[in-house]
Motif scaffolding. Structure first.
Motif, PDB file in Angstrom:
ATOM      1  N   ALA A 129       0.991  -1.265  -0.006  1.00  0.00           N
ATOM      2  CA  ALA A 129       0.156  -0.084   0.132  1.00  0.00           C
ATOM      3  C   ALA A 129       1.051   1.253  -0.375  1.00  0.00           C
ATOM      4  N   ASP A 130       2.026   1.138   0.274  1.00  0.00           N
ATOM      5  CA  ASP A 130       2.794   2.388   0.508  1.00  0.00           C
ATOM      6  C   ASP A 130       3.669   2.701  -0.786  1.00  0.00           C
ATOM      7  N   GLU A 131       4.189   3.847  -0.984  1.00  0.00           N
ATOM      8  CA  GLU A 131       4.797   4.290  -2.070  1.00  0.00           C
ATOM      9  C   GLU A 131       6.145   3.588  -2.179  1.00  0.00           C
ATOM     10  N   GLN A 132       6.659   3.063  -1.126  1.00  0.00           N
ATOM     11  CA  GLN A 132       7.981   2.330  -1.150  1.00  0.00           C
ATOM     12  C   GLN A 132       7.651   0.836  -1.704  1.00  0.00           C
ATOM     13  N   SER A 133       6.524   0.252  -1.909  1.00  0.00           N
ATOM     14  CA  SER A 133       6.458  -1.174  -2.226  1.00  0.00           C
ATOM     15  C   SER A 133       6.974  -1.222  -3.852  1.00  0.00           C
ATOM     16  N   PRO A 134       7.489  -2.422  -4.317  1.00  0.00           N
ATOM     17  CA  PRO A 134       7.838  -2.616  -5.330  1.00  0.00           C
ATOM     18  C   PRO A 134       6.527  -2.433  -6.465  1.00  0.00           C
ATOM     19  N   LEU A 135       7.192  -1.679  -7.515  1.00  0.00           N
ATOM     20  CA  LEU A 135       6.247  -1.399  -8.529  1.00  0.00           C
ATOM     21  C   LEU A 135       6.032  -2.913  -9.548  1.00  0.00           C
ATOM     22  N   PHE A 136       4.815  -3.231 -10.090  1.00  0.00           N
ATOM     23  CA  PHE A 136       4.761  -4.088 -10.949  1.00  0.00           C
ATOM     24  C   PHE A 136       4.773  -3.354 -12.432  1.00  0.00           C
ATOM     25  N   VAL A 137       5.300  -3.991 -13.420  1.00  0.00           N
ATOM     26  CA  VAL A 137       5.439  -3.460 -14.795  1.00  0.00           C
ATOM     27  C   VAL A 137       4.527  -3.996 -15.826  1.00  0.00           C
TER      28      VAL A 137
END
Length: 436
Positions: free
Chosen positions: A103-111
């Motif tokens: 939920a936080d902005e530091q969590s890994p992004l999916f592509v």
């Protein structure tokens, strides 16, 4: 949409009142309009549609993205753009969609294209088989979407022109409420993101309601439905079958027992014929058409012979927007068979022409100047009914004139495609009662 929305929509049609002529509307800037009405002129600035931001919308797990399905069914649905049962098209601002593992902005992004894919117009999304999103892995979505709106030009109680902002809704916006002594002169339809206003957004009220044909004697029902009329008047029991597709299923309206078209028709028949003893039956199949019924084998829950003909209705009212792919020739062949079958069981018949559906599905690029239904199916129904002396309740005509009442017809579709709200159902009942 709640019942109060039906009331708001109905109130839209009672608008001109003391206004002697329709408002004249002109676009005079990207977001500016001029309005002339009731001997006055005013200029207004229209606010663009609201953009809503969603942060970390959680989806417990993602379906596999299936690009072979229609855009509205390719995977999970973003809840912000969710209408009655599917998503509203072109409401998602696609470049804003971000998927993360937390939920936080530091969590890994999916592509996108590697881990997931999405239908940018419909706001449906799913994981890719070889991507980093696990089968049961929660995903958190952040995105923005547009909130369509209907604003109104009002003649207030002091005789002044005002612009009043409507309440946005992803699929079914309604115009702002009126105070005592006010008149609605026009609506401004903001269907989604746009760079500037155009004439397509301006809906001056040209008429208060559908112009009902003058009463005739004998009525259409007296001429074409004599057995039905006799039973309604005498109080002899009569069985009416509403036969159709999802629009006849109708359980998507908030109050199906009273708001479905056949229930509104039933209530008004009982009011019109106080002695009537009416049994209203419904046989309907969502997502299907007349071919679907005819192709079902004996014993099937939707076999035509068993579920339609064997009920031995006195009157059949058929509604099949899902037959709208038909040409005039196909109508004549298919509906000719139905007519022979209905005559074989002694049933009378009302054909209910369909409502307007998504503009692009009808080959339309606008919601104004659309009195004439472009579908060959509707033309075929009208010709077939006339040639065979069948009662035709022309719901399509009423939908085609909604723009004259300041109503973009798509705002009536609860699923943003083809499921009418209670007011849209009322238009069918209006068309049916016009026969009586």
């Amino acid at each position: 949409m709640k019942t109060m929305a039906l009331t708001a929509m109905v109130s839209m049609t009672v608008a001109l009142g003391a206004a002697e002529s329709p408002a004249k509307m002109t676009v005079i800037g990207d977001w500016r309009i001029a309005v002339e009405a009731a001997g006055k002129r005013a200029e207004f600035t229209i606010e663009s549609v609201e953009t809503v931001t969603v942060i970390a919308e959680k989806h417990g797990q993602l379906a596999i993205y299936d690009e072979k399905k229609p855009g509205y069914g390719r995977g999970n649905k973003l809840r912000g753009v969710l209408a009655q049962e599917c998503t509203a098209r072109n409401m998602l601002i696609p470049e804003t969609l971000v998927l993360r593992a937390g939920a936080d902005e530091q969590s890994p992004l999916f592509v996108r294209g590697k881990d997931y894919e999405f239908a940018s117009d419909w706001g449906t999304f799913g994981r890719l088989p070889d991507g980093a999103i696990g089968e049961k892995q929660p995903v958190f979505c952040s995105y923005q979407y547009s909130l369509p709106r209907l604003d109104s030009v009002i003649l207030d109680a002091n005789g002044q022109l005002q612009l009043r902002r409507g309440v946005g809704h992803v699929a079914n916006p309604v115009p702002p409420a009126l105070a005592a002594g006010e008149l609605r002169l026009a609506n401004v339809w903001l269907a989604g993101r746009m760079d500037k206003l155009g004439d397509a957004q301006l809906f001056p009220l040209l008429e208060q309601a559908y112009p009902e044909p003058p009463k005739q004697s004998p009525t259409v029902a007296e001429q074409l439905l004599p057995k039905t009329i006799a039973k309604l008047r005498s109080g002899e029991p009569i069985r009416i079958l509403a036969w159709g597709d999802s629009v006849t299923v109708g359980t998507f309206v908030p109050n199906p027992d009273t708001e479905r078209w056949q229930m509104q028709f039933l209530a008004r028949l009982r009011e019109r014929f106080p002695k009537a003893q009416i049994e209203m039956l419904t046989e309907a199949w969502g997502g299907r058409n007349t071919s679907s019924y005819l192709n079902e084998k004996p014993g099937s829950p939707k076999n035509y012979q068993e579920k339609v003909l064997d009920l031995k209705p006195d009157l059949i009212v058929s509604e099949f927007v899902n037959d709208a792919f038909m040409t005039e020739e196909q109508v004549y062949e298919r509906y000719g068979k139905l007519l022979a079958d209905f005559k074989g069981i002694g049933a009378e018949w009302i054909i209910l022409t369909p409502h307007y559906v998504r503009p692009d599905w009808m080959g339309l690029n606008r919601e104004k100047d659309i009195d004439e239904d472009p579908r060959r199916y509707v033309k075929g129904l009208r010709i077939f009914a006339q040639q065979n002396n069948i009662a035709l309740a022309d719901g399509s005509l009423r939908y085609g004139r909604l723009w004259r009442q300041g109503i973009p017809y798509s705002t009536l579709m609860l699923n943003a495609i083809n499921h009418p709200n209670a007011f849209g159902m009322k238009l069918f009942a209006d068309a049916l009662m016009a026969l009586f």
